[in-house]
Write a protein that holds these residues in place. Sequence first.
Motif, PDB file in Angstrom:
ATOM      1  N   SER A 157      -6.716  21.764   4.733  1.00 34.12           N
ATOM      2  CA  SER A 157      -5.341  21.599   4.245  1.00 34.12           C
ATOM      3  C   SER A 157      -4.308  22.115   5.233  1.00 34.12           C
ATOM      4  O   SER A 157      -3.113  21.825   5.088  1.00 34.12           O
ATOM      5  N   SER A 158      -4.747  22.864   6.248  1.00 28.85           N
ATOM      6  CA  SER A 158      -3.825  23.375   7.263  1.00 28.85           C
ATOM      7  C   SER A 158      -3.700  22.444   8.464  1.00 28.85           C
ATOM      8  O   SER A 158      -2.977  22.743   9.409  1.00 28.85           O
ATOM      9  N   THR A 159      -4.394  21.320   8.437  1.00 25.40           N
ATOM     10  CA  THR A 159      -4.508  20.441   9.595  1.00 25.40           C
ATOM     11  C   THR A 159      -3.703  19.162   9.401  1.00 25.40           C
ATOM     12  O   THR A 159      -3.837  18.480   8.388  1.00 25.40           O
ATOM     13  N   ILE A 160      -2.862  18.845  10.384  1.00 23.20           N
ATOM     14  CA  ILE A 160      -2.036  17.639  10.343  1.00 23.20           C
ATOM     15  C   ILE A 160      -2.360  16.796  11.566  1.00 23.20           C
ATOM     16  O   ILE A 160      -2.115  17.207  12.706  1.00 23.20           O
ATOM     17  N   LYS A 161      -2.911  15.631  11.364  1.00 26.84           N
ATOM     18  CA  LYS A 161      -3.280  14.735  12.462  1.00 26.84           C
ATOM     19  C   LYS A 161      -2.040  14.124  13.103  1.00 26.84           C
ATOM     20  O   LYS A 161      -1.196  13.546  12.414  1.00 26.84           O
ATOM     21  N   VAL A 162      -1.929  14.263  14.426  1.00 30.83           N
ATOM     22  CA  VAL A 162      -0.769  13.712  15.133  1.00 30.83           C
ATOM     23  C   VAL A 162      -1.197  12.881  16.340  1.00 30.83           C
ATOM     24  O   VAL A 162      -0.414  12.652  17.257  1.00 30.83           O
ATOM     25  N   THR A 163      -2.433  12.417  16.322  1.00 27.15           N
ATOM     26  CA  THR A 163      -2.980  11.671  17.465  1.00 27.15           C
ATOM     27  C   THR A 163      -2.089  10.505  17.864  1.00 27.15           C
ATOM     28  O   THR A 163      -1.864  10.263  19.064  1.00 27.15           O
ATOM     29  N   ASP A 164      -1.578   9.777  16.890  1.00 23.93           N
ATOM     30  CA  ASP A 164      -0.770   8.592  17.186  1.00 23.93           C
ATOM     31  C   ASP A 164       0.667   8.925  17.571  1.00 23.93           C
ATOM     32  O   ASP A 164       1.424   8.025  17.964  1.00 23.93           O
ATOM     33  N   LEU A 165       1.052  10.202  17.456  1.00 27.37           N
ATOM     34  CA  LEU A 165       2.432  10.601  17.757  1.00 27.37           C
ATOM     35  C   LEU A 165       2.562  11.337  19.081  1.00 27.37           C
ATOM     36  O   LEU A 165       3.667  11.448  19.623  1.00 27.37           O
ATOM     37  N   ILE A 166       1.451  11.844  19.602  1.00 22.30           N
ATOM     38  CA  ILE A 166       1.473  12.688  20.797  1.00 22.30           C
ATOM     39  C   ILE A 166       0.945  11.914  21.995  1.00 22.30           C
ATOM     40  O   ILE A 166      -0.118  11.288  21.934  1.00 22.30           O
ATOM     41  N   LYS A 167       1.682  11.958  23.108  1.00 17.95           N
ATOM     42  CA  LYS A 167       1.295  11.204  24.298  1.00 17.95           C
ATOM     43  C   LYS A 167       0.196  11.897  25.097  1.00 17.95           C
ATOM     44  O   LYS A 167      -0.694  11.255  25.644  1.00 17.95           O
ATOM     45  N   ASN A 168       0.281  13.236  25.183  1.00 23.67           N
ATOM     46  CA  ASN A 168      -0.682  13.955  26.016  1.00 23.67           C
ATOM     47  C   ASN A 168      -0.712  15.427  25.595  1.00 23.67           C
ATOM     48  O   ASN A 168       0.041  15.856  24.718  1.00 23.67           O
ATOM     49  N   PHE A 175       5.023  20.967  20.720  1.00 24.64           N
ATOM     50  CA  PHE A 175       5.237  20.810  19.294  1.00 24.64           C
ATOM     51  C   PHE A 175       4.534  21.860  18.456  1.00 24.64           C
ATOM     52  O   PHE A 175       4.610  21.816  17.215  1.00 24.64           O
ATOM     53  N   ALA A 176       3.868  22.838  19.080  1.00 29.56           N
ATOM     54  CA  ALA A 176       3.139  23.858  18.316  1.00 29.56           C
ATOM     55  C   ALA A 176       3.990  24.541  17.243  1.00 29.56           C
ATOM     56  O   ALA A 176       3.522  24.731  16.113  1.00 29.56           O
ATOM     57  N   PRO A 177       5.254  24.913  17.527  1.00 28.71           N
ATOM     58  CA  PRO A 177       6.046  25.614  16.496  1.00 28.71           C
ATOM     59  C   PRO A 177       6.424  24.764  15.287  1.00 28.71           C
ATOM     60  O   PRO A 177       6.969  25.294  14.308  1.00 28.71           O
ATOM     61  N   LEU A 178       6.157  23.459  15.326  1.00 22.24           N
ATOM     62  CA  LEU A 178       6.497  22.628  14.175  1.00 22.24           C
ATOM     63  C   LEU A 178       5.757  23.061  12.913  1.00 22.24           C
ATOM     64  O   LEU A 178       6.225  22.848  11.800  1.00 22.24           O
ATOM     65  N   GLY A 179       4.585  23.691  13.075  1.00 27.23           N
ATOM     66  CA  GLY A 179       3.766  24.048  11.929  1.00 27.23           C
ATOM     67  C   GLY A 179       4.372  25.086  11.017  1.00 27.23           C
ATOM     68  O   GLY A 179       3.970  25.211   9.862  1.00 27.23           O
ATOM     69  N   CYS A 180       5.343  25.853  11.512  1.00 26.20           N
ATOM     70  CA  CYS A 180       5.984  26.854  10.646  1.00 26.20           C
ATOM     71  C   CYS A 180       7.467  26.954  10.947  1.00 26.20           C
ATOM     72  O   CYS A 180       8.302  26.519  10.168  1.00 26.20           O
ATOM     73  N   GLY A 181       7.810  27.531  12.088  1.00 24.29           N
ATOM     74  CA  GLY A 181       9.203  27.860  12.370  1.00 24.29           C
ATOM     75  C   GLY A 181      10.142  26.673  12.324  1.00 24.29           C
ATOM     76  O   GLY A 181      11.191  26.705  11.665  1.00 24.29           O
TER      77      GLY A 181
END
Length: 356
Positions: A157-168, A175-181
């Motif tokens: 439940s803590s995992t959000i797939k972003v494979t199709d949104l991230i280039k590399n 984008f690491a801080p998107l998970g909270c801050g």
Amino acid sequence: MNGSTSSVSARAIVAREPVQGKPDWKLEDVTLRQLESNELLIRIVATGVCHTDLLFALMPPEAGPYPKVLGHEGAGYVQEIGSKVQNATVGDAVLLSFQFCSTCKNCKQNHPAYCQKFEELNYSGDPEVFHVADGSKSSGSFFGQSSFSSFAIVKDSSTIKVTDLIKNEEELKLFAPLGCGFQTGVGTVDQLAAAGSQDTVVIMGLGGVGLTAVMAAKMKECAIVIGIDRVPERLKIAKMCGATHTINTSDSELDLEEVVKALTGGNGPTITVDTTGNVNLIRMGVDFTANRGQMILLGVAPMDASLDVPLVKFMQTGKQLRGSIEGDTAPSEVEEFQTAITEMHTGVAIKPVLIW
């Protein structure tokens, strides 16, 4: 395949019991226990540093066992999955956020930040996720992730797939801080407060959360956006992010309420957001917020802090005093982590991100 993670080695920032009121951090070699069916093994590429991590590194042992691995703004790639995981597969890029039960009323109504088991799931942790080199076991699963580690066992439940949104990988690190801050700042202004062009907004505290709140207010075309902080560099960045005005609280002669009222036509802001947890600022914010306005608390105040509210006066103003967790949303090099933590305290760093 379950069972293979017992041999996975990692480097982790292990927090031990505070010494003379100061956190005791150390970068250590660790190994990870086996995966459970609802968990994923993630290779962490970056982790944002949040004040919540610093707070929990200073907690007394009875609030959570030491040693422990913190970190709750992780980003990385899936290395392995448990048998019941369905939201990601091996190789996927993921962002990591908080954990929730999915079954309580708030979770079912798409308000997982107010999950009835939020504290139990995110704060308590699992006491035996990591094995430290000295033979002791270290608590993990902080916010379902404990991402102050080069590898982490993460709840599904803590995992959000972003494979199709991230280039590399380099972009994923950003984008690491998107998970909270970042989601907290944006979600509070956009979703919780439902800000719009008719609103005047004050943001108290211009760290990562505060600055994203400023950007959100700008994107919502709020009429006035005022950033408040004591660090000149942050005030400059707030202007770049969309603040129409800034106020430097390092001026000992400053009458904050008077200045805020003057900038808002004598009415005060319709939305006041505090990210500092400073009780004196919160008290002033409640006072200068406009009648029928919202005072929203994001910053973590001291555990024994309280606020005296004259009930009749408060009732007559029609103001709202609200708390916000994760914005009511659905979800530098590691060796220099001490520098990142220090600069976060002093305000030199807006949003430290550890690169693994």
